[in-house]
Design a protein around this motif. Structure first.
Motif, short mmCIF file in Angstrom:
data_model
loop_
_atom_site.label_atom_id
_atom_site.label_comp_id
_atom_site.label_asym_id
_atom_site.label_seq_id
_atom_site.Cartn_x
_atom_site.Cartn_y
_atom_site.Cartn_z
N GLU A 1 29.74 -19.96 40.96
CA GLU A 1 29.73 -20.66 39.66
C GLU A 1 29.42 -19.67 38.52
O GLU A 1 30.01 -19.74 37.45
N HIS A 2 28.49 -18.75 38.77
CA HIS A 2 28.17 -17.74 37.75
C HIS A 2 29.34 -16.80 37.53
O HIS A 2 29.60 -16.36 36.41
N PHE B 1 23.51 -16.42 26.88
CA PHE B 1 24.24 -17.06 27.99
C PHE B 1 23.32 -17.39 29.17
O PHE B 1 23.70 -18.17 30.04
N GLU B 2 22.10 -16.81 29.20
CA GLU B 2 21.20 -17.17 30.30
C GLU B 2 20.76 -18.64 30.20
O GLU B 2 20.39 -19.24 31.20
N ILE B 3 20.80 -19.21 28.99
CA ILE B 3 20.43 -20.63 28.85
C ILE B 3 21.32 -21.50 29.75
O ILE B 3 20.84 -22.42 30.39
N GLU B 4 22.60 -21.13 29.79
CA GLU B 4 23.53 -21.87 30.64
C GLU B 4 23.14 -21.76 32.13
O GLU B 4 23.22 -22.73 32.88
N HIS B 5 22.71 -20.57 32.52
CA HIS B 5 22.26 -20.38 33.91
C HIS B 5 20.98 -21.17 34.19
O HIS B 5 20.80 -21.70 35.28
N LEU C 1 16.91 -13.08 40.63
CA LEU C 1 16.55 -12.24 39.50
C LEU C 1 17.80 -11.96 38.68
O LEU C 1 18.83 -11.57 39.23
N HIS C 2 17.73 -12.19 37.37
CA HIS C 2 18.81 -11.83 36.45
C HIS C 2 18.30 -10.73 35.53
O HIS C 2 17.38 -10.95 34.74
N ALA C 3 18.86 -9.53 35.65
CA ALA C 3 18.49 -8.43 34.77
C ALA C 3 19.60 -8.19 33.76
O ALA C 3 20.78 -8.19 34.11
N ASN C 4 19.21 -8.02 32.51
CA ASN C 4 20.17 -7.74 31.44
C ASN C 4 19.65 -6.61 30.56
O ASN C 4 18.44 -6.50 30.35
N THR D 1 24.97 -7.56 33.84
CA THR D 1 23.92 -8.45 34.33
C THR D 1 23.78 -8.23 35.82
O THR D 1 24.78 -8.19 36.52
N LEU D 2 22.56 -8.10 36.28
CA LEU D 2 22.30 -7.98 37.71
C LEU D 2 21.72 -9.29 38.21
O LEU D 2 20.78 -9.82 37.61
#
Lengths: 255, 255
Positions: A237-238, B234-238, B221-224, A220-221
């Protein structure tokens, strides 16, 4: 094999902090007062020019221990902190500010020096890991993660490419050179990659390309506005959630 | 102004789910059984071709309500779900699969249709928001966030560019066209941007450029790895953490 020798011990707010040495390598171990048997162990690498007690490491060590009951270890990189400097270290310490003052590009000098430091640091971390695992309070079963940005990423990526005991890592903001990209292609563990979006010294494209090169199925970036060392506090936290997801030990089982 | 009319109500595992209409617009409201006065309100926009009860929306609604006590609302986009289709909708429903079957690029067709949908959807969301704020259980003081990917981002970005009541948003994986980039330049609220790293239909560079265009001081930005609709769970948690950070209501104060 060098065994680990504790030299000092302090304790505050539920966290035990102990200085140690493994052979010539000085380090710090943070652990919960309540014990840490089989808890995940996180190795933290500092940024270039600093040492094992940078504010970023101190903040992370405390959070990782208190939030999740992790154990955390940091060591000084070669030529940094309490370690002796070689002729190579002295040359780099002169060449980098000289180039900066002359308005010359410092990237190539730092990249060459970082590559040399990574080569020297990998055996340091492996010896430290051997010694940490030999401690009954840690043991050989504790899952192991690594975290570090800039020089900490250069060293950590080089370590993760050859060291199967590292099973999850947080990286960020490295100066990319070819051998580092080659190392990234060997890395298959889950990675959280922190990219400063407005790094004046490192083109964001080189960070995106390094992230792309990682062979990891789960990576993940996280990109945030800001310069080279400006990773927002909320990313801690992440990081905690990332390590917990991959190394176990949910929040509720923390001390 | 149309008022909000509830049509059905069910309740399970602490979450009340009610269908509603605001004028011609059908929607769903999820809220904690224990009440939600002044709790943050999250508006969710669905992806293209689907409706207000997509699995992604249902999973998020339940998590947002139970984890944090948020209120969550979703509506059908124009021409989607329970809404009547115009001649424009019918044309797009034929043209997109036709182009795909013929191996022609579908990007330009979708971009043009999405732009039209966004223009039609912004007043729908504004009327829905007026009606939701008129409910005593929500009120005018509840902080408001928006979340949605693909078409949900196209509509949400267009909404956030003109609607000051939206104060934080989660976007992702949109098909980028020029007017959308222009809208992004008007957006100054905190944004969490989810980018699929291996989207076969949308070049990652267009997503990175859109992220770059956002005028927001705080944006992440979150890249996966994964394709167009493959945002990891797991992005739901973020997302929950992101909304909580910007809209208030920490975990401990949830019902």
């Amino acid at each position: 094999m060098h065994s680990l020798r504790f030299t000092t011990e302090t304790s505050s707010a539920g966290v035990v902090e102990r200085d140690f040495t493994v052979g010539e390598v000085p380090g710090v171990l943070w652990s919960p007062v309540s014990g840490s048997k089989n808890a995940p162990l996180i190795l933290l690498g500092h940024t270039g020019g600093l040492d094992k007690r940078t504010p970023g490491i101190l903040a992370r060590a405390r959070r990782y221990v208190t939030d999740r009951g992790f154990t955390v270890a940091a060591i000084d990189a070669p030529g940094h902190g309490d370690r002796p400097r070689t002729a190579q270290d002295e040359r780099a310490r002169i060449a980098i500010p000289q180039a900066r003052a002359a308005g010359e590009p410092i990237g190539p000098i730092i990249a060459e020096y970082n590559a040399a430091l990574a080569e020297r640091a990998v055996p340091d971390w492996q010896a430290t890991l051997d010694a940490l695992q030999a401690l009954p309070e840690i043991g050989a079963e504790a899952p192991i993660g690594y975290g570090g940005t800039t020089l900490g990423t250069v060293i950590g990526l080089s370590l993760a490419a050859v060291e199967p005991r590292i099973t999850a890592a947080v990286f960020g903001a490295p100066l990319v050179y070819e051998a580092l990209t080659e190392a990234a292609r060997l890395v298959t563990i889950p990675i959280l990659f922190l990219l400063p979006w407005d790094d004046a010294e490192i083109d964001r494209r080189s960070g995106l390309a390094l992230f792309d090169a990682l062979a990891s199925e789960e990576k993940t970036l996280h990109a945030n506005p800001g310069g080279h060392h400006q990773i927002p506090r909320f990313e801690i936290e992440h990081e905690v959630g990332f390590y917990a997801r991959h190394l176990g030990r949910p929040a509720t089982s923390a001390a």
